[in-house]
Design a protein around this motif. Sequence first.
Motif, PDB file in Angstrom:
ATOM      1  N   ILE A  41       0.838  -1.202   0.000  1.00 43.69           N
ATOM      2  CA  ILE A  41       0.000   0.000   0.000  1.00 43.69           C
ATOM      3  C   ILE A  41       0.876   1.257   0.000  1.00 43.69           C
ATOM      4  N   ALA A  42       1.980   1.199   0.727  1.00 42.73           N
ATOM      5  CA  ALA A  42       2.865   2.364   0.849  1.00 42.73           C
ATOM      6  C   ALA A  42       3.567   2.714  -0.443  1.00 42.73           C
ATOM      7  N   THR A  43       3.811   1.727  -1.307  1.00 47.79           N
ATOM      8  CA  THR A  43       4.624   1.964  -2.506  1.00 47.79           C
ATOM      9  C   THR A  43       3.854   1.830  -3.819  1.00 47.79           C
ATOM     10  N   GLY A  44       2.605   1.385  -3.723  1.00 48.56           N
ATOM     11  CA  GLY A  44       1.820   1.189  -4.940  1.00 48.56           C
ATOM     12  C   GLY A  44       2.017  -0.175  -5.566  1.00 48.56           C
ATOM     13  N   ALA A  45       2.607  -1.112  -4.829  1.00 49.55           N
ATOM     14  CA  ALA A  45       2.796  -2.476  -5.332  1.00 49.55           C
ATOM     15  C   ALA A  45       1.545  -3.305  -5.059  1.00 49.55           C
ATOM     16  N   THR A  46       1.203  -4.162  -6.003  1.00 48.19           N
ATOM     17  CA  THR A  46       0.009  -4.996  -5.841  1.00 48.19           C
ATOM     18  C   THR A  46       0.334  -6.485  -5.728  1.00 48.19           C
ATOM     19  N   LYS A  47       1.608  -6.824  -5.899  1.00 50.22           N
ATOM     20  CA  LYS A  47       1.991  -8.232  -5.840  1.00 50.22           C
ATOM     21  C   LYS A  47       3.256  -8.395  -5.007  1.00 50.22           C
ATOM     22  N   GLY A  48       3.250  -9.439  -4.170  1.00 47.09           N
ATOM     23  CA  GLY A  48       4.413  -9.724  -3.348  1.00 47.09           C
ATOM     24  C   GLY A  48       4.878 -11.159  -3.519  1.00 47.09           C
ATOM     25  N   PHE A  49       6.161 -11.371  -3.351  1.00 45.25           N
ATOM     26  CA  PHE A  49       6.742 -12.714  -3.411  1.00 45.25           C
ATOM     27  C   PHE A  49       7.547 -12.953  -2.132  1.00 45.25           C
TER      28      PHE A  49
ATOM     29  N   ALA B 182      -5.370  -3.229  -3.599  1.00 45.28           N
ATOM     30  CA  ALA B 182      -5.225  -4.649  -3.936  1.00 45.28           C
ATOM     31  C   ALA B 182      -3.807  -5.093  -3.622  1.00 45.28           C
ATOM     32  N   PHE B 183      -3.688  -6.288  -3.028  1.00 46.54           N
ATOM     33  CA  PHE B 183      -2.358  -6.848  -2.788  1.00 46.54           C
ATOM     34  C   PHE B 183      -2.475  -8.351  -2.564  1.00 46.54           C
ATOM     35  N   ASP B 184      -1.622  -9.097  -3.245  1.00 47.39           N
ATOM     36  CA  ASP B 184      -1.606 -10.546  -3.068  1.00 47.39           C
ATOM     37  C   ASP B 184      -0.163 -11.027  -2.961  1.00 47.39           C
ATOM     38  N   ILE B 185      -0.010 -12.240  -2.449  1.00 45.85           N
ATOM     39  CA  ILE B 185       1.328 -12.797  -2.189  1.00 45.85           C
ATOM     40  C   ILE B 185       1.452 -14.182  -2.796  1.00 45.85           C
ATOM     41  N   GLU B 186       2.645 -14.468  -3.313  1.00 45.84           N
ATOM     42  CA  GLU B 186       2.963 -15.785  -3.850  1.00 45.84           C
ATOM     43  C   GLU B 186       4.220 -16.297  -3.161  1.00 45.84           C
ATOM     44  N   ILE B 187       4.223 -17.578  -2.802  1.00 45.50           N
ATOM     45  CA  ILE B 187       5.383 -18.190  -2.161  1.00 45.50           C
ATOM     46  C   ILE B 187       6.237 -18.869  -3.218  1.00 45.50           C
ATOM     47  N   ARG B 188       7.525 -18.545  -3.237  1.00 49.85           N
ATOM     48  CA  ARG B 188       8.474 -19.169  -4.165  1.00 49.85           C
ATOM     49  C   ARG B 188       9.583 -19.855  -3.360  1.00 49.85           C
TER      50      ARG B 188
ATOM     51  N   GLY C  70      18.467 -23.165  -2.529  1.00 49.09           N
ATOM     52  CA  GLY C  70      19.379 -23.179  -1.394  1.00 49.09           C
ATOM     53  C   GLY C  70      20.763 -22.636  -1.661  1.00 49.09           C
ATOM     54  N   ALA C  71      20.907 -21.801  -2.684  1.00 44.69           N
ATOM     55  CA  ALA C  71      22.206 -21.176  -2.950  1.00 44.69           C
ATOM     56  C   ALA C  71      22.402 -20.006  -1.985  1.00 44.69           C
ATOM     57  N   TYR C  72      23.525 -20.007  -1.281  1.00 42.99           N
ATOM     58  CA  TYR C  72      23.779 -18.951  -0.302  1.00 42.99           C
ATOM     59  C   TYR C  72      23.777 -17.578  -0.953  1.00 42.99           C
ATOM     60  N   VAL C  73      24.310 -17.473  -2.158  1.00 39.71           N
ATOM     61  CA  VAL C  73      24.428 -16.184  -2.831  1.00 39.71           C
ATOM     62  C   VAL C  73      23.064 -15.597  -3.179  1.00 39.71           C
ATOM     63  N   CYS C  74      22.020 -16.432  -3.194  1.00 36.45           N
ATOM     64  CA  CYS C  74      20.679 -15.907  -3.485  1.00 36.45           C
ATOM     65  C   CYS C  74      20.087 -15.138  -2.313  1.00 36.45           C
ATOM     66  N   GLY C  75      20.826 -15.052  -1.212  1.00 34.40           N
ATOM     67  CA  GLY C  75      20.454 -14.126  -0.160  1.00 34.40           C
ATOM     68  C   GLY C  75      20.814 -12.698  -0.539  1.00 34.40           C
ATOM     69  N   GLU C  76      21.691 -12.537  -1.525  1.00 35.99           N
ATOM     70  CA  GLU C  76      22.007 -11.213  -2.081  1.00 35.99           C
ATOM     71  C   GLU C  76      20.854 -10.821  -2.998  1.00 35.99           C
ATOM     72  N   GLU C  77      20.376  -9.586  -2.865  1.00 35.85           N
ATOM     73  CA  GLU C  77      19.094  -9.216  -3.469  1.00 35.85           C
ATOM     74  C   GLU C  77      19.043  -9.364  -4.989  1.00 35.85           C
ATOM     75  N   THR C  78      20.106  -9.054  -5.700  1.00 37.81           N
ATOM     76  CA  THR C  78      20.024  -9.147  -7.164  1.00 37.81           C
ATOM     77  C   THR C  78      20.097 -10.603  -7.639  1.00 37.81           C
ATOM     78  N   SER C  79      20.849 -11.435  -6.924  1.00 37.65           N
ATOM     79  CA  SER C  79      20.870 -12.866  -7.242  1.00 37.65           C
ATOM     80  C   SER C  79      19.492 -13.469  -6.999  1.00 37.65           C
ATOM     81  N   LEU C  80      18.863 -13.024  -5.914  1.00 33.47           N
ATOM     82  CA  LEU C  80      17.511 -13.487  -5.599  1.00 33.47           C
ATOM     83  C   LEU C  80      16.548 -13.128  -6.718  1.00 33.47           C
ATOM     84  N   LEU C  81      16.654 -11.900  -7.232  1.00 30.76           N
ATOM     85  CA  LEU C  81      15.768 -11.465  -8.323  1.00 30.76           C
ATOM     86  C   LEU C  81      15.968 -12.340  -9.561  1.00 30.76           C
ATOM     87  N   ASN C  82      17.219 -12.630  -9.891  1.00 31.03           N
ATOM     88  CA  ASN C  82      17.477 -13.510 -11.036  1.00 31.03           C
ATOM     89  C   ASN C  82      16.831 -14.870 -10.837  1.00 31.03           C
ATOM     90  N   SER C  83      16.967 -15.410  -9.640  1.00 31.03           N
ATOM     91  CA  SER C  83      16.372 -16.710  -9.335  1.00 31.03           C
ATOM     92  C   SER C  83      14.853 -16.655  -9.453  1.00 31.03           C
TER      93      SER C  83
END
Length: 518
Positions: free
Chosen positions: A211-219, A256-262, A266-279
């Motif tokens: 709601i604060a940013t205008g996003a309607t979808k969360g992961f 409107a806002f909904d959430i999806e679980i992905r 288990g790659a440690y580097v996917c804790g880094e935000e841009t690696s996570l986005l690629n995944s």
Amino acid sequence: MIPVIYIPGDSGALALGADKVAKAIQAELKARGKEARIVRNGSRGAYFLEPMVEVQTEKGRIAYGPVKPSDVKSMFDAGLLTGGYHKRWLGAPDKIPFFAKQTRLTFARCGVIDPLSLDAYRMNGGLSGLKKAVAMTPADIVKTVTDSGLRGRGGAGFPTGIKWKTVLDTAGDRKYIVCNADEGDSATFADRMIMEGDPFVLIEGMAIAGIATGATKGFVYIRSEYPHAVDKMRRAVEVARQGGVLGATVLGSPNAFDIEIRVGAGAYVCGEETSLLNSLEGKRGVVRAKPPLPAIQGLFGRPTVINNVISLASVPIIMDKGPAFYKDFGMGRSRGTIPIQIAGNVKHGGLFETAFGLTLGEIVDDIGGGTATGRPVKAVQVGGPLGAYFPRALFDTPFDYEAFAGKDGLIGHAGITVFDDTADMLKQARFAMEFCAIESCGKCTPCRIGSTRGVETIDRISAGIEPQKNIELVTDLCNTMKFGSLCALGGFTPYPVMSAINHFPEDFRPHAVAEAAE
């Protein structure tokens, strides 16, 4: 009144036999012809007392622990259903010293309520922050979070409000909220505890961010090693949809806002935000160069808020109680509370939520109770496998982002691993380099090659081959990795390596190396 028995379904408690205890209690109820309602709650976080069984009595809740299946029959004989005394009796949970010393804001409901009961969540203060948010403008929500002083609890400590404002001010036909639940640091389990013990607080925080940013979808991006958290979050999201918390009209508002679980691999580097986005986009989990920042061009090239679980789960209480209430806790620029996770060779391991400012010595000695072996504490690693090793000489350091940075350390995700005086710090330095080499995404040379050469060089020190020359070479490698790596994996690996060399030089001397080889 039908007695209510709380038995944790939290992963940590399950690993310690909670399911076996639950089966024993159910069997004993049946054998005695007694009736009781069993609730599989989350853990309160004192893992040295798990499985911790609680019973709701007329005088309040009474805890017992750590309970073994063999204790159950004698617990019923002692009057378990009415809170009778037994050798496992702990009394009122809130009075147990480990909990009585805490300031529970984010984790106030964790271990207290049924994690999948939206009614229980509401009755314990849940959704109050979201109710206020739907009546506010996005800019006012962002200002509230900014004024609270909340900083990213995932490790970087970046001001949450600034990140949200950037996304709010960036035009986009679609925006996203991404929750980084790829909790991979050693000695960390706060994210998992929230997802398994109070998932609705994370859902509420994400909805407020939307709601604060205008996003309607969360992961929510969760590592595959957390199957119980994945299951709880999926079920909680469905309950939230049915309860009108998520969907086309959040709490009946126009938002409107909904959430999806992905689930990540288990790659440690996917804790880094841009690696996570690629995944998340179905690509290989490698680091992206910045700029552009994810807040401007993030998931699928759209403006994206990426926050850690605890960051998002802290937002509801800020919205409910106000920024001044939250900011009143802490010290310096580190405001609010932090869930410190105490693990390793320690007597009282678990999660301890408190305001920033306790010294490392207070955490290890007073709260953690020293080592489980009873031997002297030699080192404490704070901040996961990329955190520095602190000797007892630095135990007066307050738990604060800037204070730790000033001592060449980092708080990270607030995981603490305790080592006694049998630890070999040369081996720990080698482990840090080896960990980086194994987990590197391979995108940048300093991380990919530097860590491999680091392992080889430390092995030469271990073999007694020109130790001083090779220590100088490791120092040079660390300098290159620190300033040349694309992300924190290569950039922070020097912290454990150099802290081991600087604070424990005796473990890198030829005589120590020779003794270790014998």
